[in-house]
Write a protein that holds these residues in place. Structure first.
Motif: not given
Length: 544
Positions: A373-378
């Motif tokens: 998915v698209s997002g932010v690496i956590s």
């Protein structure tokens, strides 16, 4: 004229030699206070100058750039607006003591009102118990008469030339002089020492102590006197109390979780060694797009497994060569042999070629790890050369704009009664929530509940603890006030500050219940129309 000495005494005074320290009180004049359902006016008259402050009655917001006119007994004053939000005008005719009936008209962009009231100008009081010239004249006349009487008596006694008469003369003189000594006056609030005293300041025409009229001060009854300039400096704002039906609220513990529809994990499907992509490994907090390569996995195999694969690859290469040669010979015999034999030879060669490529790829080809998915690496915990096992989580991706809150409820009766919800972070940041669902299966004797965080929201982190306020379908009667209105006094009691008059604030004990992350419901202690301080209540509590 033989007069006894006079002595007048009354309490509250100091007759010692040590002088008291003078109390420095700021001078202030009569104060004016007028109000209507829309406007509240307050002012002070000092040295013939009238200064007025206009505020909204409900919210205590200043009314700026208004046109204010005061009329009294045929005289009119047009007040001038100043930069600090006050209005002023010279009013020398208000210096005379008396009661002045006032009519004040105020006009602003969205406001027009007429206020009627009165201003009381007190008369100056003369000093009580002061000595006048008549008092001194009386004592001078009495002293002169005593001296004449003493001279006549002395002449008469000298003619007698008696011993007894000569002895009586000094005694009689002492009696006369003692009888005409100045009377003593003792009266309250004075100091009869040698040091000079400061002149008293002018008293205000109100029941507020003079010292309280220039700066905020806590009065003996616990209320606060705060002049209008101080209120504007502190940013005091109020709201009118209004009773209404308020949903009952249950407070739960919860934490932030990722929305499973907009979050994902990147795992290795086999054991192998980590290799970096062309741009390097992504860092925590970096934005990524769906399908982006985060790392490579080089399959890990033992020497025996590699040897078997190489042997199989060699055998496939040999068989492929023979099949290709056979297919070429049969193609030269087109027309002499059935076509199906030629096609079979070609198919066998193609199959062997594909098997060889598959075996060769399994030996040297790397597996690409892509974002789901698209997002932010956590989460990112890989380095080049790291050996990982199958199913090991290497990266986690979340969408900060799509988060959930998971809470646990220990009251099973809450099921089916949820009417709304909100949350509050540890830093008192409010969150608007949308109810998603409640589990009907207990988990550690509690019912899991899930809520979606409505945008906009402050920066949040997965796993962050929050307080969740769930509103059920039952209601109670109360007055809603903002969270900043509810305070604790020194005794631990819950209070709110009421705007009792233009420059006076009173602490009031109440019974409050939290409704959501931003609102309390006052269940007891307030009435409709009470002006409750909503902004600056904490600053009022610090005034001493």
């Amino acid at each position: 004229m033989i007069l006894p000495p006079f002595a007048f005494a009354h309490g509250g005074e100091d007759h010692g030699d040590e002088a008291k320290a003078p109390v420095s009180l700021p001078a202030s004049g009569p104060r004016l206070e007028l109000k209507s359902p829309d406007v509240e006016l307050s002012g002070v008259l000092q040295d013939g100058k009238l200064t007025v402050y206009a505020d909204r009655y409900a919210s205590n917001e200043p009314v700026l750039n208004a046109k204010i006119e005061i009329e009294s007994n045929g005289r009119k004053l047009q007040l001038l607006a100043l930069k600090d939000g006050s209005y002023t005008a010279a009013a020398d005719w208000l210096k005379q003591p008396g009661r002045y009936a006032l009519e004040v008209s105020i006009q602003a962009d969205d406001l027009a009102d007429l206020l009627v009231g009165a201003l009381e100008i007190p008369a100056l009081q003369a000093e009580a118990h002061g000595r006048t010239w008549l008092d001194y004249a009386k004592w001078a006349a009495g002293g002169g008469a005593a001296a004449i009487l003493l001279a006549v008596l002395f002449k008469f006694l000298r003619r007698r030339k008696g011993v007894a008469a000569s002895a009586l003369l000094p005694l009689f003189a002492a009696f006369l002089l003692g009888g005409h000594s100045n009377p003593g006056f003792a009266h309250g609030d004075e100091d009869h020492g040698d040091k000079p005293k400061a002149a008293p300041a002018a008293a205000a025409a109100s029941n507020v102590p003079v010292a309280a009229q220039a700066s905020p001060v806590r009065l003996p009854d616990g209320s606060i006197f705060a002049p209008k300039p101080v209120q504007r400096l502190l940013g005091i704002r109020t709201v009118l109390g209004e009773s209404r039906d308020i949903a009952l609220t249950v407070e739960l513990n919860g934490q932030i979780s990722a929305d499973p529809n907009f979050s994902g994990r990147v795992q290795s499907s086999q054991s192998g060694r980590i290799a970096a992509p062309g741009g390097g490994f992504p860092a925590i907090g970096m934005k990524v797009s769906k399908g982006q390569i985060l790392a490579y996995i080089e399959p890990a195999a033992s020497s025996i497994e590699k040897g078997n694969q190489q042997a199989q690859l060699a055998e496939l290469a040999s068989n492929l060569g023979l099949a290709e040669q056979r297919a070429e010979r049969l193609e030269q015999l087109v027309g002499s042999l059935p076509q199906k034999e030629i096609d079979a030879a070609r198919a066998e060669a193609a199959s062997l070629k594909a098997r060889k490529a598959a075996v060769a790829g399994s030996l040297f080809q790397r597996e690409a790890l892509r974002t789901p998915v698209s997002g932010v690496i956590s989460k990112a915990g890989v380095v080049a050369g790291q050996v990982v096992e199958a199913r090991e989580v290497l990266f986690e991706i979340v969408d900060p704009a799509r988060l959930w809150v998971e809470a646990v409820a220990y009251d099973t009766a809450l099921s089916g009664q949820v009417a709304g919800a909100s949350a509050m972070t540890a830093g008192n940041q409010p969150l608007a929530l949308a109810f998603i669902g409640l589990s009907h299966q207990l988990r550690e004797q509690a019912l899991p509940m899930q809520f979606a965080v409505k945008p906009p929201s402050p920066p949040l982190s997965v796993g962050q603890p929050v307080k969740v306020f769930v509103q059920n379908r039952q209601t109670t009667r109360g007055i809603p006030v903002p969270q900043g209105s509810v305070m604790k006094n020194s005794g631990g009691e819950t209070i709110v500050w009421l705007h009792a008059s233009a420059e006076r604030f009173v602490p009031h004990r109440v019974k409050a219940q939290r409704v959501d992350g931003q609102t309390f419901a006052i269940l007891e202690g307030l009435h409709d129309g009470d002006r409750v301080v909503t902004q600056g209540a904490a600053l009022l509590s610090q005034i001493r």
